[in-house]
Design a protein around this motif. Structure first.
Motif, PDB file in Angstrom:
ATOM      1  N   HIS A  42       6.793  18.235 -12.849  1.00 16.65           N
ATOM      2  CA  HIS A  42       6.494  19.653 -12.649  1.00 16.65           C
ATOM      3  C   HIS A  42       7.679  20.428 -12.088  1.00 16.65           C
ATOM      4  O   HIS A  42       8.054  21.495 -12.597  1.00 16.65           O
ATOM      5  N   LYS A  63       9.390  28.294 -21.891  1.00 21.07           N
ATOM      6  CA  LYS A  63       8.251  27.831 -21.118  1.00 21.07           C
ATOM      7  C   LYS A  63       7.734  26.519 -21.686  1.00 21.07           C
ATOM      8  O   LYS A  63       7.940  26.213 -22.857  1.00 21.07           O
ATOM      9  N   SER A  64       7.036  25.765 -20.853  1.00 23.80           N
ATOM     10  CA  SER A  64       6.519  24.472 -21.296  1.00 23.80           C
ATOM     11  C   SER A  64       5.262  24.126 -20.511  1.00 23.80           C
ATOM     12  O   SER A  64       5.140  24.454 -19.329  1.00 23.80           O
ATOM     13  N   LYS A  65       4.363  23.441 -21.167  1.00 27.27           N
ATOM     14  CA  LYS A  65       3.100  23.056 -20.538  1.00 27.27           C
ATOM     15  C   LYS A  65       3.308  21.900 -19.570  1.00 27.27           C
ATOM     16  O   LYS A  65       4.005  20.932 -19.869  1.00 27.27           O
ATOM     17  N   GLU A  66       2.705  22.023 -18.385  1.00 32.22           N
ATOM     18  CA  GLU A  66       2.787  20.932 -17.401  1.00 32.22           C
ATOM     19  C   GLU A  66       1.743  19.873 -17.722  1.00 32.22           C
ATOM     20  O   GLU A  66       0.625  20.174 -18.138  1.00 32.22           O
ATOM     21  N   GLN A  89      10.466  20.715 -14.597  1.00 30.61           N
ATOM     22  CA  GLN A  89      10.120  21.600 -15.707  1.00 30.61           C
ATOM     23  C   GLN A  89      10.351  23.059 -15.341  1.00 30.61           C
ATOM     24  O   GLN A  89      10.866  23.838 -16.154  1.00 30.61           O
ATOM     25  N   GLN A 110      10.118  19.400 -21.534  1.00 30.59           N
ATOM     26  CA  GLN A 110       9.465  18.197 -21.012  1.00 30.59           C
ATOM     27  C   GLN A 110      10.361  16.976 -21.132  1.00 30.59           C
ATOM     28  O   GLN A 110      10.450  16.165 -20.213  1.00 30.59           O
TER      29      GLN A 110
END
Length: 392
Positions: A207, A220-223, A210, A236
């Motif tokens: 996290h 942006k990127s999903k955690e 990221q 990621q």
């Protein structure tokens, strides 16, 4: 009387008169076929020339370091060692931890890899040199400078970094490639991600990385919150490769880095030309290398024949501890080869198949100095094992 006539009168037929007459229609067909063949050859040549021009124009996007290599050679290597190393192409890879992308002149090289290509079989082996490994810095201004391996690039750029690798590891590296986080993230995204199995601990630890990587490269990127097999995007993948305080510290981090590289190579080799073209256009401007266009094209022509072999971390035998190092006022956590000489022998066996390698005087002296400064020695050999082996 001519011989031909004499042979005719004697009942012998002139061979030339035996050949059947070729009709004008047949001759026109032959000429047409020749023209078609010539046209096909011309088209093939044109396509080859266009591909070569296309590739050459793409290579203009890479930042070429024309000033590299004036003083990186290891002058102590024997001719026999040079001959063995000459059967392979070994390139130094430096991943720079620069908060400002595009700077390839300095910065701590948090990724240090040796990419060894077997010139005959095209097998590629990767060795990560742990960034915290205490080595002689090969500093022109301070011959007694010993510090973490990643400091060499920051202090003297690629020249000092490659010289450091050559002298400490008895290598003959002539070329390097430098890149930063942004290049890796962009490449992974263009390849459609890389599939990796991660643990819950790794997912949660990613996290913080990221957030930093996403801000740095503007994506942006999903955690992720639980372990599993994921198709990691660029942010990621970079965050996963940077994890340091999960598992076995930097040792396991370099394993993650080599895994990501392997996955990227596998994806790239199976990609279509459209993806490859986009990859080149996006990533090439974010790379700096000493390789010339001709050298890159020579390596690229065998791309489909490359296969990924074993990979490892260096030093193989090591201890960790806090020690005084150059360029820092305080003690620093270091990886200490146990000892350097024996590790270099293992490295040459792993990369080049040399089972009886004898290190140079330089490596032995550096090894002795590191032992003197840290007290870390090579592990004792099991005499019972060695005696039983020699008795078979």
């Amino acid at each position: 009387m001519s011989d031909n006539r004499r042979n005719t009168r004697n009942g012998n037929v002139d061979p030339r008169r035996q050949q059947p007459k070729v009709s004008k229609k047949a001759m026109r067909k032959r000429k047409k076929k020749r023209k078609i063949v010539l046209l096909i050859v011309e088209v093939i040549i044109l396509i080859v020339v266009l591909i070569a021009l296309w590739a050459w124009s793409k290579l203009d996007k890479i930042q070429t370091d024309e000033n590299f290599g004036k003083d990186v050679a290891n002058k102590e290597l024997t001719d026999d060692t040079k001959d063995i190393l000459g059967e392979y192409t070994t390139i130094a890879l430096f991943g720079l931890d620069n908060r400002s992308n595009g700077n390839y002149k300095s910065g701590n090289s948090d990724v240090i890899m040796l990419a060894r290509i077997d010139n005959e079989t095209k097998e590629v082996k990767l060795v990560s040199v742990y960034r915290d490994t205490m080595l002689n810095m090969m500093d022109d201004d301070d011959a007694e400078a010993y510090s973490k391996a990643n400091a060499a690039f920051n202090m003297g750029g690629p020249d000092q970094a490659v010289r450091m690798l050559n002298v400490n590891l008895d290598l003959d590296i002539k070329e390097y490639v430098a890149f930063d986080f942004n290049a890796v993230a962009e490449a992974v995204d263009l390849l459609g991600g890389v599939e990796v199995e991660i643990s819950t601990e790794e997912a949660v630890a990613m996290h913080g990385y990221q957030e930093e990587v996403a801000e740095m490269i503007g994506k942006k990127s999903k955690e992720l919150n639980v372990g599993g097999t994921y198709n990691l995007d660029g942010v990621q993948a970079v965050s996963y490769a940077r994890l340091r305080y999960v598992g076995n510290g930097d040792f396991q981090r370099t394993e993650r880095q080599r895994l990501i590289v392997n996955k990227m190579v596998e994806k790239a080799l199976s990609s279509d030309m459209g993806t490859v073209n986009e990859l080149i256009d996006t990533v090439f401007p974010q790379i700096k290398t000493s390789l010339s266009k001709t050298q890159i094209l020579s390596l690229a022509k065998d791309a489909m024949n490359y296969s990924m072999g074993d990979n490892a971390g260096f030093p193989f035998d090591q201890e960790t501890g806090s020690f005084k190092v150059s360029y820092q006022s305080k003690k620093a956590s270091c990886v200490i080869p146990a000892d350097l000489a024996s590790n270099v022998k293992q490295l040459h066996e792993f990369l080049y198949g040399t089972t009886d390698y004898v290190v140079t005087d330089s490596v032995q002296n550096i090894s002795d100095e590191i032992e003197k400064r840290t007290g870390v020695e090579a592990p004792e050999k099991d005499e019972s094992d060695s005696s039983s082996t020699s008795g078979n």
